[in-house]
Each structure stands twice: as C-alpha cells, then as structure tokens.
Write a protein that holds these residues in place. Structure first.
Motif, PDB file in Angstrom:
ATOM      1  N   GLU A  43     -17.084  34.273 -30.494  1.00  0.00           N
ATOM      2  CA  GLU A  43     -17.541  33.069 -30.324  1.00  0.00           C
ATOM      3  C   GLU A  43     -16.158  32.255 -30.001  1.00  0.00           C
ATOM      4  O   GLU A  43     -15.097  32.473 -30.304  1.00  0.00           O
ATOM      5  N   ASP A  44     -16.030  31.162 -29.224  1.00  0.00           N
ATOM      6  CA  ASP A  44     -15.144  30.348 -28.921  1.00  0.00           C
ATOM      7  C   ASP A  44     -14.685  29.543 -29.964  1.00  0.00           C
ATOM      8  O   ASP A  44     -13.331  29.384 -30.137  1.00  0.00           O
ATOM      9  N   THR A  45     -15.413  29.433 -31.190  1.00  0.00           N
ATOM     10  CA  THR A  45     -14.683  28.655 -32.108  1.00  0.00           C
ATOM     11  C   THR A  45     -13.793  29.801 -32.887  1.00  0.00           C
ATOM     12  O   THR A  45     -12.757  29.374 -33.619  1.00  0.00           O
ATOM     13  N   TYR A  46     -14.421  30.910 -32.979  1.00  0.00           N
ATOM     14  CA  TYR A  46     -13.353  31.893 -33.681  1.00  0.00           C
ATOM     15  C   TYR A  46     -12.152  31.931 -32.797  1.00  0.00           C
ATOM     16  O   TYR A  46     -11.023  32.062 -33.550  1.00  0.00           O
ATOM     17  N   GLU A  47     -12.253  32.089 -31.306  1.00  0.00           N
ATOM     18  CA  GLU A  47     -11.071  32.262 -30.608  1.00  0.00           C
ATOM     19  C   GLU A  47     -10.109  31.081 -31.029  1.00  0.00           C
ATOM     20  O   GLU A  47      -8.730  31.192 -30.928  1.00  0.00           O
ATOM     21  N   VAL A  48     -10.411  29.853 -30.939  1.00  0.00           N
ATOM     22  CA  VAL A  48      -9.609  28.717 -30.824  1.00  0.00           C
ATOM     23  C   VAL A  48      -9.236  28.141 -32.454  1.00  0.00           C
ATOM     24  O   VAL A  48      -8.257  28.132 -32.606  1.00  0.00           O
ATOM     25  N   TYR A  49     -10.129  27.771 -33.239  1.00  0.00           N
ATOM     26  CA  TYR A  49      -9.969  27.354 -34.566  1.00  0.00           C
ATOM     27  C   TYR A  49      -9.368  28.569 -35.484  1.00  0.00           C
ATOM     28  O   TYR A  49      -8.500  28.093 -36.104  1.00  0.00           O
ATOM     29  N   PHE A  50      -9.640  29.738 -35.349  1.00  0.00           N
ATOM     30  CA  PHE A  50      -9.271  30.566 -36.140  1.00  0.00           C
ATOM     31  C   PHE A  50      -7.919  31.556 -35.725  1.00  0.00           C
ATOM     32  O   PHE A  50      -6.791  31.564 -36.205  1.00  0.00           O
ATOM     33  N   ASN A  51      -8.492  32.126 -34.724  1.00  0.00           N
ATOM     34  CA  ASN A  51      -7.388  33.108 -34.004  1.00  0.00           C
ATOM     35  C   ASN A  51      -6.255  32.478 -33.304  1.00  0.00           C
ATOM     36  O   ASN A  51      -5.049  32.820 -33.400  1.00  0.00           O
ATOM     37  N   PHE A  52      -6.449  30.990 -33.068  1.00  0.00           N
ATOM     38  CA  PHE A  52      -5.271  30.485 -32.218  1.00  0.00           C
ATOM     39  C   PHE A  52      -4.611  29.546 -33.217  1.00  0.00           C
ATOM     40  O   PHE A  52      -3.475  29.718 -33.419  1.00  0.00           O
ATOM     41  N   VAL A  53      -5.163  28.730 -33.906  1.00  0.00           N
ATOM     42  CA  VAL A  53      -4.739  27.596 -34.796  1.00  0.00           C
ATOM     43  C   VAL A  53      -3.991  28.512 -36.173  1.00  0.00           C
ATOM     44  O   VAL A  53      -3.021  28.292 -36.562  1.00  0.00           O
ATOM     45  N   ALA A  54      -4.915  29.322 -36.975  1.00  0.00           N
ATOM     46  CA  ALA A  54      -4.437  29.911 -38.070  1.00  0.00           C
ATOM     47  C   ALA A  54      -3.605  31.266 -37.751  1.00  0.00           C
ATOM     48  O   ALA A  54      -2.757  31.263 -38.734  1.00  0.00           O
ATOM     49  N   CYS A  55      -3.914  31.908 -36.713  1.00  0.00           N
ATOM     50  CA  CYS A  55      -3.250  33.372 -36.638  1.00  0.00           C
ATOM     51  C   CYS A  55      -2.269  33.340 -35.749  1.00  0.00           C
ATOM     52  O   CYS A  55      -1.576  34.197 -35.386  1.00  0.00           O
ATOM     53  N   MET A  56      -1.845  32.278 -34.805  1.00  0.00           N
ATOM     54  CA  MET A  56      -1.010  32.153 -33.861  1.00  0.00           C
ATOM     55  C   MET A  56      -0.112  31.052 -34.008  1.00  0.00           C
ATOM     56  O   MET A  56       1.162  31.149 -34.236  1.00  0.00           O
ATOM     57  N   LEU A  57      -0.611  29.880 -34.129  1.00  0.00           N
ATOM     58  CA  LEU A  57       0.188  28.554 -34.290  1.00  0.00           C
ATOM     59  C   LEU A  57       1.145  28.580 -35.372  1.00  0.00           C
ATOM     60  O   LEU A  57       2.103  28.126 -35.554  1.00  0.00           O
ATOM     61  N   VAL A  58       0.464  28.849 -36.684  1.00  0.00           N
ATOM     62  CA  VAL A  58       0.995  28.982 -37.969  1.00  0.00           C
ATOM     63  C   VAL A  58       2.101  29.852 -37.986  1.00  0.00           C
ATOM     64  O   VAL A  58       3.129  29.624 -38.449  1.00  0.00           O
ATOM     65  N   PRO A  59       1.964  31.284 -37.391  1.00  0.00           N
ATOM     66  CA  PRO A  59       3.167  32.197 -37.467  1.00  0.00           C
ATOM     67  C   PRO A  59       4.362  31.541 -36.509  1.00  0.00           C
ATOM     68  O   PRO A  59       5.256  31.787 -36.867  1.00  0.00           O
ATOM     69  N   LEU A  60       3.958  31.014 -35.376  1.00  0.00           N
ATOM     70  CA  LEU A  60       4.952  30.429 -34.616  1.00  0.00           C
ATOM     71  C   LEU A  60       5.643  29.316 -35.178  1.00  0.00           C
ATOM     72  O   LEU A  60       6.833  29.219 -35.261  1.00  0.00           O
ATOM     73  N   ALA A  61       4.998  28.226 -35.843  1.00  0.00           N
ATOM     74  CA  ALA A  61       5.489  27.293 -36.835  1.00  0.00           C
ATOM     75  C   ALA A  61       6.511  27.916 -37.795  1.00  0.00           C
ATOM     76  O   ALA A  61       7.585  27.531 -37.918  1.00  0.00           O
ATOM     77  N   ALA A  62       6.128  28.852 -38.580  1.00  0.00           N
ATOM     78  CA  ALA A  62       7.004  29.535 -39.495  1.00  0.00           C
ATOM     79  C   ALA A  62       7.973  30.221 -38.871  1.00  0.00           C
ATOM     80  O   ALA A  62       9.264  29.876 -39.566  1.00  0.00           O
ATOM     81  N   MET A  63       7.828  31.045 -37.971  1.00  0.00           N
ATOM     82  CA  MET A  63       9.130  31.306 -37.106  1.00  0.00           C
ATOM     83  C   MET A  63       9.983  30.515 -36.709  1.00  0.00           C
ATOM     84  O   MET A  63      11.329  30.707 -36.762  1.00  0.00           O
ATOM     85  N   LEU A  64       9.695  29.319 -36.472  1.00  0.00           N
ATOM     86  CA  LEU A  64      10.488  28.388 -35.780  1.00  0.00           C
ATOM     87  C   LEU A  64      11.179  27.690 -37.013  1.00  0.00           C
ATOM     88  O   LEU A  64      12.560  27.585 -36.937  1.00  0.00           O
ATOM     89  N   VAL A  65      10.802  27.584 -38.066  1.00  0.00           N
ATOM     90  CA  VAL A  65      11.309  26.962 -39.337  1.00  0.00           C
ATOM     91  C   VAL A  65      12.471  27.945 -39.913  1.00  0.00           C
ATOM     92  O   VAL A  65      13.528  27.862 -40.208  1.00  0.00           O
TER      93      VAL A  65
END
Length: 403
Positions: free
Chosen positions: A233-255
C-alpha cells in the motif's frame, strides 16, 4: 482511425454492399426491408473482422487497439540487475570481513561498541544476500501466481532494510552515551543491555516489515504478477515506512550527532588550552583541524544515510499525492539501487574510516602475506600490535564511528 469506430465502419461498409445487391434484384422496396434487417442484425457481425455477409470478400483480422490488451509481464532489466548484483557483492564482502575480524577474537567480542557494529554488518549482509535478490525477482514479476509467497518475499526485503536503518540509529545512541555520559556508560551500555537493545531493534524491524503480510496490503492483482507497487500500500510506504521509520531515525541521528559534535568540540578546545609548549596560533590551527575532521565525519554519516534513502521515499510520496504524475522507470530503479547501496557504504563510513581499523586491516593482510612461524604463537605481526589489540584500541578510543 480511432479503435471505437472500427466496428461501426465495418458495419456501414457491409450495409452499402447489401443495399447495392438488393437494389439490383428487388428495387427500392427491397432495399428498405433489407436495410431494416441489416440494422437489426448488425450486432451479429464479429467485431474482430471486416467480413461482409453474402459477399466474396475474405475476412481480415482487425488490428488490436493500443492499450486494449493486458500489460505485458515485466521483463529482466539488465542494467538494473547487474547494478544490484554488484551492490550485493560489495555489501556482502565488506560486512562479512567486519563480522569475521570481530567474531574470531574473544577480546573484540567483549567490547560493547563492536556488538552494534556486528549487528549492523549482519543486517547489511542479509540485505546483500536476501533483500537485493528479492528486489530483483520482484522487478521481473516473480514469483507469478503465488501472491502469499510474493508478499512474504517483499516483507523479507522490508525487514532487512529496516534492520539496517535501526542499526545505524543504535550506533548513534551508543556513541552519544559514550561521549556525553562517560561515567554512566559502563552501566547503561553493559554487554547485557547492548544485546537487549540489538534484539529489540531486530524485533521491531521484523514487526514493521511483516505488517503488509498481516493485512496492510493491496488486493492481490488478477494477473498474478509479483511487483512491489502491486502489493504494498502507498499509505504504508509513505506515512509509516517513510515518516515513522526513516524520517524519525534520521532526525534522531541529526540531534544525537549534533550534541556529540558540540561536546567533542568543547573537549578539543579544553585539551588544547592545556598545551603550554605551543604558540597560540599553532594551538588555534590544531583546534580547527580537529574540529573540521570531526564535522566531516559527522557530515559523511548523515549525508550518506540521507542520500541513499530520501530519493526513493520522495518518489513514493509524489506517487501517493499525485497518482497521475509520471515517474520514469529508470529513475525509480536507480533510487531502489541507491537505497540498497547504503549497505555497501556502511562499512566504509563506520569502520574503514577509523584509523585503528585501517591499521588492523593492514596488519591482517601483512600477517597473511608474511605469516609467523607456528613455533612462535602470540608474537606480534609486522605492524607492532596484534590484530585484537589494535581493534580493541579502536573501539575504546574512537569517539565516533568514522573518526
């Protein structure tokens, strides 16, 4: 001629021939009767032929309309297949070397930092041996006619790539505690706690990757082809896999790495101020040099992670927001390869850039080319330090992976 008008054209042509034949024998009255009967029976004319009833013309096949048939099955994209294969080989070779060097030595296995490096290396080896072949099969539409097996294969791909991302985040957390909380580090990052963190990251990655298999997927396609976009599903790819599982780790690593940089910068200047035997200009130049190296290491870590993962997720987001926007297939395949290339880059960024690991790498090959006599066990190699001592020194004294 438009495809929708071909049948009507064939019918009108048949009606003209029929009108001419009847007019010859029965006159205008016969024409009216024949014309009325022809319109009634027009539906019986086969749509795929131009045959004329009661005529000597042979039927000819009508060309198919573009887009009227089903899409042809995906074929093998040779450039994509070769690029993915090279990426898999590099990923397996680099990460397998790291696992071999660390796991063969008891002292190295006792160093907590190496636990996280081995976990990341194992995830990247599985990306090269399992996830990339699964992506290649999905690009070819395999396996056909087995939707459950196809979905399980795609979920396996998601599990190992997500485990690699969580491995990068775990290393950032471990380095943060090591630099900013050195006195609490032995208790917070004990061998048991580190193994618990690693196990938790793998369990979480497995749960996230199996969500499509639990029901968060598109209806199975009727053509039986196995492609990623046809199942996930596109919603799984974007809202979950991208935002929650990629952007959040990236932001945490940046901090985390920002805090590490500020603390390491403070410590560098504090140490430099105690050097009384150097001039002020030389001390300032040394500080700037060390800070630049530190900033470069942090930038490379974050830049490689973002460069490898953001393009693919940005394209998935564009396809969700604008389904009619065309995305070239070569561009999509290139972003997929780039996301997998992160597993081949990780050994260079996190291990081989460490000076002590490079020395250990050289020592390993030096001992391989100039082996010591079997009668002299435990002696040093030509580099002056044993391999385990060098790697242990690397793990203890390196404030950053890549320093």
């Amino acid at each position: 001629m438009p495809c929708g008008s071909r049948d009507g054209h064939a019918a009108s042509t048949a009606l003209v021939f029929l009108r001419a034949a009847v007019l010859t024998e029965h006159g205008d009255a016969g024409v009216l009767m024949a014309q009325r009967g022809a319109w009634i029976n027009m539906a019986s004319i086969p749509p795929a032929t131009n045959a004329v009833p009661n005529s000597s013309f042979l039927p000819t096949a009508s060309p198919s309309c573009p887009g009227s048939s089903n899409r042809s099955s995906p074929g093998l994209d040779v450039p994509y297949f070769l690029t993915e294969t090279i990426t898999a080989v590099l990923s397996v070779a680099g990460n397998l070397f790291i696992c071999t060097v660390i796991l063969r030595d008891r002292k190295l296995r006792a160093v907590v930092t190496n636990h996280f490096l081995v976990s990341l290396a194992v995830a990247d080896v599985l990306v090269g041996t399992v996830a990339i072949p699964c992506a290649q099969m999905a690009d070819a539409g395999l396996p056909r006619g087995q939707p459950t097996l196809c979905l399980l294969m795609l979920c396996t791909l998601l599990i190992f790539t997500q485990a690699s991302i969580f491995g990068l985040l775990a290393i950032a957390v471990e380095r943060y505690i090591s630099i900013l909380k050195p006195f609490q580090y032995p208790s917070l990052m004990s061998p048991q706690n580190s193994l618990l963190v690693i196990l938790s990251s793998w369990v979480l990655a497995t749960f996230i990757g199996l969500l499509p298999l639990m029901g968060w997927h598109k209806p199975f396609p009727s053509d039986g082809q196995c492609t990623f976009n046809a199942f996930i599903e596109d919603t799984y790819e974007v809202y979950f896999n991208f935002v929650a599982c990629m952007l959040v780790p990236l932001a945490a690593m940046l901090v985390l790495y920002s805090r590490i940089f500020l603390e390491a910068k403070r410590q560098i200047r504090k140490v430099a101020e105690r050097e009384v035997d150097v001039s002020r200009h030389a001390r300032r130049r040394r500080i700037l040099h060390k800070e630049l190296r530190l900033a470069t290491s942090l930038f490379i870590i974050l830049f490689c992670f973002a460069l490898c993962w953001l393009p693919l997720h940005v394209i998935n987001t564009v396809q969700l927001v604008c389904p009619s926007c065309p995305v070239p297939s070569p561009l999509m395949l290139a972003t997929i390869v780039l996301s997998h290339a992160n597993s081949a880059i990780n050994p260079v960024v996190y291990v081989f850039r460490m000076r002590s690991f490079r020395q250990a790498f050289t020592a390993a090959f030096s001992c391989a080319w100039h082996p010591l006599p079997t009668s002299a066990p435990g002696k040093f190699c030509t580099s002056g330090l044993t391999l385990s001592n060098q790697l242990e020194l690397a793990s203890r004294n390196s404030p950053l992976p890549g320093k």
